[in-house]
Design an enzyme around this catalytic site. Structure first.
Site, PDB file in Angstrom:
ATOM      1  N   GLU A 104       0.801  -1.225   0.000  1.00  0.00           N
ATOM      2  CA  GLU A 104       0.000   0.000   0.000  1.00  0.00           C
ATOM      3  C   GLU A 104       0.839   1.283   0.000  1.00  0.00           C
ATOM      4  OE1 GLU A 104      -2.681  -0.321   3.299  1.00  0.00           O
ATOM      5  OE2 GLU A 104      -3.427  -2.272   2.671  1.00  0.00           O
ATOM      6  N   ASN A 136       1.554  -5.559  -2.826  1.00  0.00           N
ATOM      7  CA  ASN A 136       0.179  -5.810  -2.399  1.00  0.00           C
ATOM      8  C   ASN A 136      -0.538  -4.483  -2.138  1.00  0.00           C
ATOM      9  OD1 ASN A 136      -1.887  -7.733  -1.485  1.00  0.00           O
ATOM     10  ND2 ASN A 136      -1.524  -6.887   0.560  1.00  0.00           N
ATOM     11  N   HIS A 140     -11.037  -6.274  -0.888  1.00  0.00           N
ATOM     12  CA  HIS A 140     -12.040  -6.122   0.164  1.00  0.00           C
ATOM     13  C   HIS A 140     -13.219  -5.403  -0.486  1.00  0.00           C
ATOM     14  CE1 HIS A 140      -9.327  -7.425   3.327  1.00  0.00           C
ATOM     15  NE2 HIS A 140      -8.404  -6.668   2.785  1.00  0.00           N
ATOM     16  N   GLU A 184      -6.629 -10.828  -0.104  1.00  0.00           N
ATOM     17  CA  GLU A 184      -7.383 -10.511   1.115  1.00  0.00           C
ATOM     18  C   GLU A 184      -8.876 -10.415   0.823  1.00  0.00           C
ATOM     19  OE1 GLU A 184      -5.743  -7.155   3.223  1.00  0.00           O
ATOM     20  OE2 GLU A 184      -3.688  -7.653   2.651  1.00  0.00           O
ATOM     21  N   ASP A 201     -12.751 -10.482   0.746  1.00  0.00           N
ATOM     22  CA  ASP A 201     -14.027 -10.597   1.453  1.00  0.00           C
ATOM     23  C   ASP A 201     -15.020  -9.677   0.757  1.00  0.00           C
ATOM     24  OD1 ASP A 201     -13.332  -8.037   2.535  1.00  0.00           O
ATOM     25  OD2 ASP A 201     -12.468  -8.990   4.307  1.00  0.00           O
TER      26      ASP A 201
END
Length: 674
Positions: free
Chosen positions: A180, A221, A262, A297, A299
């Site tokens: 990030e 990432n 996400h 990651e 969801d």
């Protein structure tokens, strides 16, 4: 961590959430919750399906798709439900918090690997690969680094200390080297690392990591970079792409990119196919840089509580992400950020939202789990066609392998058994479409070797990819009954009839047409439908078409319809559908008009109206007409009538069936329910 589509990351809140998550993990490790009963999911486990998929798509030492999760606290101290799912479903593990900078080096030069080692040891003991998260980040780094005058040295010393520890028996397979670095507008975040070294801190980090452990996969990432539209480019994804491209052009070892994903469920669901297209296109361009792609990651959150429609939307999103990953050779892994909604980070950071993971609070599988399972299962499948004939004592055969998977097969072995003394000629030049062809007894083996996307070893995915084998032989021309086995998977066929369409129905429309509807065949190899009327072919219809209007028909004639499905090679026809018979109602005599007046009374769910039939000719007529109505008539007066669908047929009764020139019918009316 975290966010997505049109959502700004709450960076300060996330640090608090991560710390809370860490504290919760510690408390649970001290006093684990009592195990609750939970039902095991039905069907094969995700990691088993992944292995079967890998064997199917390549005959050359295939690697399963990595199906992973974020591991919390001491993995041995979790609920039994958590451990049961972790060990049965997954082949990839990320430590959610215990391998971040502040955990591994809380004070300068003093590394603490105990917590991180537990995750690695648990993974190795259960046959999982390990994803290390994270070497360099501007959050969850130790406070002592703020006062370091040489930030580059502090960063590189940390990378060296961690990788030297984890490149031995506890080797970590994939590392988030940097996490990030961009704002949403594509500019660099003004972090401790950027402020000290500028954008080159990313290059320094990757170079240092590669110098310590060149065997690990080293990736960048980030969140909000997985989707990118050609029409409206995503600045953050563009900046990430450009940064990695420049690093690779400078010779820096960077092996892949991590898409956090996400996702906000309603946003993604609202975009539908556009979101899928943007994801696919974006993966293609990163893959074209020579990068591996990891969904790190995943969801998909919704406002709580989830209703059945939202659960279905969530399942669809999980399913297409898996399918798109399987269709992209560069996509190597998918990890959900946790296992169960019970311990998800989402509600702590986004109050009122949650339900983001494939298992609910009680470890019950949700539709999202079964969507992932189905996508993996559907990625394995093949169908065979076989043609043979004999000429001048030589048997000529063609075998067609249809790849029903979304994934391109690169390297294959096909086997089948002959009977009736059949043989193939295995001499060079007597076969095409394979790299080798052999026969031992009755068993025939053909193969195509893996290649760089040219040559015989490829059978493209998408459900229509096909490889044609042509070969000579001798003996009977009978079609072998199989089994045909491709990379260990038994194919459907050869030449198995297709499932027919069903529920064919016809309704007369007006005076000269018939409306036909049907239910599609459930066979996934259907390409077209052929429609016949009174045993004569009339139309070819697409694989997703479910209706057709047949026009210019004659009145007072009975028409019989039947429908067939055809395969994608147009060589196999299904059994016929059921028959549908339509009688076209008599047309009004020339010069006779029929008019339905606007409702004379209307009560919402029903209405009454009048019908006028007029003789516009110069001679008397015995009238019969058809007209359409809104709803279902329950009473009609002063005429004999019948209704089919919205079409009504009416004719006069004794005293009003003859209309004189210029005369209209007398007081015909009806009432209908809508």
């Amino acid at each position: 961590m975290k966010a997505y589509i049109n959502t700004k990351k709450l960076r300060g809140v996330l640090v608090v959430a991560a710390v809370l998550g860490l504290l919760l993990s510690v408390l649970l490790a001290i006093s684990p919750a009592a195990a609750k009963p939970h039902a095991a999911p039905s069907g094969k486990r995700l990691k088993v399906l992944s292995t079967e998929w890998a064997s199917f798509v390549s005959s050359n030492a295939p690697e399963p798709l990595l199906i992973g999760y974020a591991s919390r606290g001491d993995p041995n101290g979790q609920d039994q439900g958590w451990k049961d799912i972790a060990t049965s479903e997954f082949n990839f593990l990320t430590a959610e918090n215990d391998m971040k900078m502040d955990q591994l080096q809380p004070s300068k030069g003093n590394f603490s690997f105990t917590a991180g080692d537990k995750h690695v040891d648990y993974a190795k003991a259960n046959g999982m690969k390990v994803h290390g998260h994270v070497l360099v980040w501007d959050e969850q780094y130790p406070n002592w680094m703020n006062s370091e005058s040489n930030k580059r040295q502090a960063m590189e010393d940390h990378i060296a200390g961690v990788l030297n520890h984890y490149k031995g028996n506890r080797h970590v397979d994939v590392w988030d080297v940097v996490n990030e670095v961009f704002e949403e507008d594509g500019t660099y975040l003004k972090t401790i690392w950027y402020n000290a070294m500028g954008k080159d801190f990313v290059k320094y980090a990757f170079q240092k990591a590669a110098s310590i452990d060149s065997t690990a996969k080293l990736i960048y990432n980030d969140y909000n970079i997985a989707f990118n539209s050609l029409m409206t480019p995503n600045p953050k994804s563009e900046a990430t792409f450009n940064m990695i491209r420049d690093l690779k052009n400078d010779g820096v070892k960077i092996d892949g990119v991590g898409f956090q994903m996400h996702l906000i469920g309603p946003d993604v669901a609202a975009r539908g196919q556009a979101a899928i297209d943007d994801f696919r296109i974006n993966m293609d361009r990163f893959a074209n840089l020579g990068l591996e792609i990891y969904i790190t990651e995943l969801d998909v959150r919704f406002p709580m509580p989830l209703d059945n429609n939202e659960r279905a939307q969530q399942a669809e999103i999980y399913g297409w992400i898996v399918r798109e990953c399987l269709a992209q050779p560069a996509c190597k892994g998918i990890q959900t950020w946790g296992i169960t909604d019970k311990y998800s980070w989402v509600p702590n950071v986004f109050p009122g939202e949650g339900g983001a993971l494939p298992f609910d609070d009680n470890y019950q599988p949700k539709p999202a789990y079964y969507a992932m399972q189905s996508a993996l299962k559907d990625a394995v499948g093949c169908r065979m066609y076989y043609r043979t004939y004999s000429w001048n004592n030589v048997t000529y055969s063609r075998a067609y392998i249809r790849n029903l998977s979304v994934t391109t097969i690169n390297g294959w072995t096909l086997t089948w058994d002959y009977a009736n003394g059949q043989t193939v000629n295995t001499a060079a030049g007597t076969y095409e479409g394979a790299d080798s062809l052999s026969q031992s007894g009755t068993k025939v083996t053909a193969s195509g070797q893996p290649s760089d996307y040219t040559g015989n070893g490829l059978i493209y995915g998408g459900g229509t990819g096909e490889r044609e084998l042509r070969f000579q032989g001798s003996g009977s021309t009978a079609i072998p009954t199989g089994p045909f086995t491709l990379n260990g998977v038994q194919c459907t066929g050869p030449n198995v009839p297709l499932g027919p369409p069903t529920n064919l129905a016809g309704t007369p429309q007006g005076g000269n047409s018939a409306a036909l509807t049907w239910t599609l065949s459930t066979d996934d190899d259907v390409d077209q439908y052929f429609l016949y009327r009174n045993n004569s072919y009339i139309a070819t219809l697409g694989r997703a078409v479910t209706s057709f209007t047949d026009k210019s028909l004659a009145p007072n004639v009975s028409y019989e319809y039947v429908l067939y499905a055809w395969d994608q090679r147009h060589q196999i026809r299904s059994a016929p559908s059921n028959k549908a018979t339509v009688m076209i109602n008599p047309a009004p005599p020339p010069g006779v008009s029929v008019t339905v007046s606007p409702p004379v009374s209307d009560w919402g769910s029903g209405y009454c109206s009048n019908v006028t039939v007029k003789n516009n000719t110069g001679a008397p007529v015995d009238w019969a007409v058809t007209f359409t109505v809104d709803g279902t008539i329950y009473t009609l007066w002063n005429a004999i009538w019948s209704q089919s669908g919205n079409t009504v047929a009416a004719e006069g009764v004794g005293w009003n069936n003859i209309l004189q020139p210029g005369e209209s019918s007398h007081s015909i009316g009806f009432c209908a329910n809508r």
